[in-house]
Scaffold this motif. Structure first.
Motif, short mmCIF file in Angstrom:
data_model
loop_
_atom_site.label_atom_id
_atom_site.label_comp_id
_atom_site.label_asym_id
_atom_site.label_seq_id
_atom_site.Cartn_x
_atom_site.Cartn_y
_atom_site.Cartn_z
N LEU A 125 -6.51 0.44 1.80
CA LEU A 125 -5.48 1.42 2.12
C LEU A 125 -5.54 1.92 3.56
N ASP A 126 -6.70 1.89 4.18
CA ASP A 126 -6.79 2.31 5.59
C ASP A 126 -6.06 1.34 6.51
N ASN A 127 -5.81 0.13 6.03
CA ASN A 127 -5.06 -0.87 6.79
C ASN A 127 -3.98 -1.44 5.89
N ALA A 128 -3.11 -0.55 5.38
CA ALA A 128 -2.15 -0.91 4.34
C ALA A 128 -1.16 -1.98 4.77
N GLU A 129 -0.98 -2.17 6.08
CA GLU A 129 -0.04 -3.19 6.54
C GLU A 129 -0.45 -4.59 6.07
N LEU A 157 0.14 9.83 -6.78
CA LEU A 157 -0.41 11.17 -6.58
C LEU A 157 -0.81 11.41 -5.13
N ILE A 158 -1.07 10.33 -4.38
CA ILE A 158 -1.28 10.43 -2.94
C ILE A 158 -0.43 9.36 -2.27
N LYS A 159 -0.13 9.56 -0.99
CA LYS A 159 0.64 8.59 -0.21
C LYS A 159 -0.25 7.71 0.66
N SER A 160 -1.41 8.23 1.03
CA SER A 160 -2.36 7.48 1.86
C SER A 160 -3.73 8.13 1.74
N THR A 186 3.59 -0.96 -5.77
CA THR A 186 3.34 0.28 -5.04
C THR A 186 2.68 0.00 -3.70
N ALA A 187 1.79 -1.01 -3.65
CA ALA A 187 1.15 -1.39 -2.39
C ALA A 187 2.02 -2.32 -1.55
N GLU A 188 3.20 -2.69 -2.07
CA GLU A 188 4.15 -3.57 -1.38
C GLU A 188 3.57 -4.97 -1.12
N ILE A 189 2.87 -5.50 -2.13
CA ILE A 189 2.36 -6.87 -2.07
C ILE A 189 3.46 -7.80 -2.55
N PRO A 190 3.92 -8.74 -1.72
CA PRO A 190 5.10 -9.53 -2.06
C PRO A 190 4.87 -10.71 -3.00
N VAL A 191 3.64 -11.23 -3.08
CA VAL A 191 3.34 -12.37 -3.94
C VAL A 191 2.15 -12.01 -4.82
N VAL A 192 2.32 -12.14 -6.13
CA VAL A 192 1.24 -11.87 -7.07
C VAL A 192 1.10 -13.09 -7.97
N ALA A 193 -0.12 -13.61 -8.06
CA ALA A 193 -0.40 -14.79 -8.87
C ALA A 193 -1.54 -14.47 -9.83
#
Length: 284
Positions: free
Chosen positions: A210-214, A75-78, A237-244
């Motif tokens: 989200l203010d530092n989404a990188e 619903l929002i991009k940032s 959606t947050a582009e997190i590459p590893v989830v444990a």
């Protein structure tokens, strides 16, 4: 009257069974209260207000929860799409005070009204996510993740649950909360949030960064429970590459992670873990 933060723990008197008898003892419980998220936006040149979600949560970090939820649902991009976010104080019932968050979007933000109606329905009816296939995620434009980073060693990965537990202050008192945490590939804790709802903990975590989404792109998310489809979707959606997670993944969570290049790790506890997708990021 200014809003006073709600407590995250509640004192109670309980009876413990010890050596054949019930002994009265003080205890602390994790607080659970409803949070309603309202959205103000421009539609057809008119100011529109809609309820987006009602969720049971642990009070605290409500603005992060609302922001992370709106982001993960597309619903929002940032955070820049938000003009203002506040607790609604003009409530009819005293118990509603502090349990309604109103989010006002910038005029340029376009809101899909049909999607918004579906989202409110599914989030106010027993937590049903309404997403039954990976094709539904593909429509949101989530990217494929680069499979060459970050690289994390098995030893560091094994140490993450202990690092997380050491930071779970409310869990330490109540034993009743889920946690979501973000680590770098050296095992340094970047952020952690707790909530009675595992999805809320993830939304709070995403909203806090989200203010530092990188930072998401080079991090590892650790969850204290099981890995559901929706939790993997929020991480994607947050582009997190590893989830444990310390628990098990669902079949659809594994399929989603596989499709988008995410490394998914389950049963991360007791000096062992399972890698379900894209093991190249895990270094022995």
């Amino acid at each position: 009257m200014s809003h006073q933060p709600k407590p995250s723990v509640f004192p109670a008197s309980i009876y413990k069974y010890q050596t054949g008898e019930l002994v009265q003892s003080p205890d602390l419980l994790a607080v659970e209260e409803p949070l309603e998220i309202q959205l103000n936006f421009i539609a057809n040149d008119e100011i529109t207000e809609r309820k987006v979600s009602v969720t049971m949560r642990t009070p605290g970090h409500d603005f992060e929860l609302a922001t992370g939820f709106l982001f993960s649902e597309g619903l929002i991009k940032s955070p820049k799409d938000i003009i203002r976010i506040r607790h609604c104080e003009s409530m009819k019932k005293p118990e509603e005070r502090g349990n309604v968050v109103k989010v006002t979007l910038r005029p340029h933000v376009k809101v899909d009204l049909q999607r918004l109606e579906r989202q409110f329905y599914t989030n106010s009816s027993c937590g049903v996510c309404g997403k039954t296939s990976i094709e539904a995620i593909q429509l949101t434009g989530c990217p494929n993740l680069p499979i060459d980073a970050p690289i994390i060693t098995a030893d560091i990965l094994l140490g993450l649950p202990t690092s997380l537990r050491n930071q779970q202050m409310v869990f330490e008192h109540t034993g009743g909360l889920h946690a979501a945490a973000l680590f770098d590939n050296k095992g340094h804790l970047l952020a952690m949030r707790e909530d009675v709802g595992r999805h809320n903990a993830m939304d709070k975590l995403v909203g806090s960064q989200l203010d530092n989404a990188e930072v998401f792109h080079r991090s590892i998310a650790l969850l204290s429970g099981r890995l559901s489809f929706e939790l993997v979707q929020k991480a994607l959606t947050a582009e997190i590459p590893v989830v444990a997670a310390v628990g098990a993944p669902s079949s659809l969570a594994v399929q989603l992670a596989q499709s988008y290049g995410m490394t998914l790790v389950g049963f991360l506890r007791n000096e062992r873990f399972n890698v379900y997708t894209h093991p190249t990021r895990i270094q022995m």
